[in-house]
Design a protein around this motif. Structure first.
Motif, PDB file in Angstrom:
ATOM      1  N   LYS A   1       0.819  -1.223   0.000  1.00 54.30           N
ATOM      2  CA  LYS A   1       0.000   0.000   0.000  1.00 54.30           C
ATOM      3  C   LYS A   1       0.850   1.268   0.000  1.00 54.30           C
ATOM      4  N   GLY A   2       1.838   1.290   0.900  1.00 57.06           N
ATOM      5  CA  GLY A   2       2.621   2.519   1.079  1.00 57.06           C
ATOM      6  C   GLY A   2       3.351   2.915  -0.186  1.00 57.06           C
ATOM      7  N   THR A   3       4.073   1.966  -0.766  1.00 57.69           N
ATOM      8  CA  THR A   3       4.852   2.269  -1.973  1.00 57.69           C
ATOM      9  C   THR A   3       3.925   2.688  -3.105  1.00 57.69           C
ATOM     10  N   ALA A   4       2.839   1.932  -3.286  1.00 59.95           N
ATOM     11  CA  ALA A   4       1.921   2.254  -4.380  1.00 59.95           C
ATOM     12  C   ALA A   4       1.241   3.602  -4.129  1.00 59.95           C
ATOM     13  N   ALA A   5       0.789   3.823  -2.902  1.00 61.87           N
ATOM     14  CA  ALA A   5       0.060   5.059  -2.592  1.00 61.87           C
ATOM     15  C   ALA A   5       0.942   6.289  -2.829  1.00 61.87           C
ATOM     16  N   LYS A   6       2.221   6.186  -2.446  1.00 58.61           N
ATOM     17  CA  LYS A   6       3.125   7.328  -2.637  1.00 58.61           C
ATOM     18  C   LYS A   6       3.290   7.631  -4.117  1.00 58.61           C
ATOM     19  N   LYS A   7       3.477   6.599  -4.921  1.00 61.24           N
ATOM     20  CA  LYS A   7       3.690   6.823  -6.350  1.00 61.24           C
ATOM     21  C   LYS A   7       2.418   7.376  -7.020  1.00 61.24           C
ATOM     22  N   VAL A   8       1.279   6.868  -6.585  1.00 62.02           N
ATOM     23  CA  VAL A   8       0.015   7.359  -7.153  1.00 62.02           C
ATOM     24  C   VAL A   8      -0.175   8.838  -6.769  1.00 62.02           C
ATOM     25  N   ALA A   9       0.120   9.157  -5.514  1.00 62.54           N
ATOM     26  CA  ALA A   9      -0.036  10.545  -5.047  1.00 62.54           C
ATOM     27  C   ALA A   9       0.903  11.483  -5.806  1.00 62.54           C
ATOM     28  N   LEU A  10       2.139  11.040  -6.008  1.00 63.98           N
ATOM     29  CA  LEU A  10       3.102  11.870  -6.747  1.00 63.98           C
ATOM     30  C   LEU A  10       2.625  12.120  -8.170  1.00 63.98           C
ATOM     31  N   ALA A  11       2.138  11.050  -8.812  1.00 67.68           N
ATOM     32  CA  ALA A  11       1.689  11.169 -10.205  1.00 67.68           C
ATOM     33  C   ALA A  11       0.506  12.127 -10.324  1.00 67.68           C
ATOM     34  N   LEU A  12      -0.362  12.120  -9.320  1.00 67.11           N
ATOM     35  CA  LEU A  12      -1.577  12.952  -9.390  1.00 67.11           C
ATOM     36  C   LEU A  12      -1.375  14.330  -8.755  1.00 67.11           C
ATOM     37  N   LYS A  13      -0.233  14.492  -8.059  1.00 69.40           N
ATOM     38  CA  LYS A  13       0.032  15.716  -7.278  1.00 69.40           C
ATOM     39  C   LYS A  13      -1.027  15.906  -6.178  1.00 69.40           C
ATOM     40  N   PHE A  14      -1.426  14.796  -5.568  1.00 67.52           N
ATOM     41  CA  PHE A  14      -2.372  14.836  -4.447  1.00 67.52           C
ATOM     42  C   PHE A  14      -1.575  14.680  -3.149  1.00 67.52           C
ATOM     43  N   LEU A  15      -2.221  15.021  -2.043  1.00 69.59           N
ATOM     44  CA  LEU A  15      -1.591  14.825  -0.733  1.00 69.59           C
ATOM     45  C   LEU A  15      -1.604  13.330  -0.393  1.00 69.59           C
TER      46      LEU A  15
END
Ligand code: DC
Length: 234
Positions: free
Chosen positions: A18-32
């Protein structure tokens, strides 16, 4: 809760990715990016540092201590370009102190306490009411953000999860064997899925993503493709 911002909820068991995926998804979307597990870990660290008994009989005292402290989650990028969340308690950086086997062994117990959960859930909802978020935890799709725009439930086989966690701990805690790590994961899963308040369970409308055989890039690509279909056209 009135919803003005986009919400991505990610739940799943220990070391599902979860953590690794969530960080990459957040970075790609520029979300918090919001790591809610870090909040339960920081609470556990503080209560252990104060040598308090973490159980239901002492919940009022625990809450009194937690209520007085400011929880800060600050997203940072290190020199190597790695994205991580700095966890601050009244401004003190506890990021590495909350990722030890001792905290691993106690955090699920803290997370069974309903009043502690209610306090942290309110903080998580406040973050999501002021930002578009990728929020990861155990109860995000079911309790914290039940109306999230996209929900994922990440999972992986026990063997894969144990090897991942073992690899993360190898340098800092060489005394832990793969068997120890596997046993601790099983125990945390048991507590997280059986607690009375907001147990770990897949929301009916969450998309199940098994990360056992996929690279992190494949997992993130799958998730982003689902999210892009739901994002409002700018
Ligand atoms: O994701 P993690 O391993 O850092 O989470 C630590 C613990 O916190 C986990 O065992 C269960 C609890 N937790 C929770 O109960 N609800 C959340 N939303 C996040 C974590």
């Amino acid at each position: 809760m009135q919803k003005k911002f986009f919400q991505v909820a990610i739940d799943g068991p220990v070391a599902a990715g979860k953590g690794t995926a969530a960080k990459k998804v957040a970075l790609a979307l520029k979300f918090l990016y919001v790591d809610t597990g870090a909040m339960y870990r920081a609470a556990t660290w503080l209560l252990m540092a104060k040598k308090m008994a973490i159980d239901a009989a002492h919940e009022a005292e625990l809450l009194e201590v937690l209520d007085k402290v400011d929880f800060g989650l600050v997203n940072q990028t290190d020199e190597a370009g790695n994205f991580f969340t700095q966890v601050l308690l009244d401004g003190r950086d506890v990021s590495s102190l909350i990722r030890t086997p001792q905290i691993d062994a106690n955090v699920s117990t803290t997370a069974t306490l309903p009043l502690v959960r209610a306090m942290l859930v309110a903080k998580q909802q406040a973050l999501a009411s002021a930002n578009s978020v990728v929020m990861e935890g155990r109860d995000i799709g079911t309790k914290v953000l039940p109306a999230a725009d996209v929900k994922f439930f990440l999972t992986a086989s026990l063997e894969v999860r144990a090897s991942r966690r073992f690899a993360t701990l190898a340098l800092s805690h060489p005394e832990m064997t793969l068997q120890d790590v596997r046993a601790q994961i099983l125990e945390r899963d048991r507590i997280d899925t059986h607690r009375a308040t907001d147990p770990l369970v897949k929301a009916d409308d969450a998309i199940l993503v098994d990360t056992s055989d996929d690279s992190i890039e494949e997992t993130v690509a799958k998730m982003l493709s689902v999210i892009h279909q739901k994002l409002p056209v700018a």
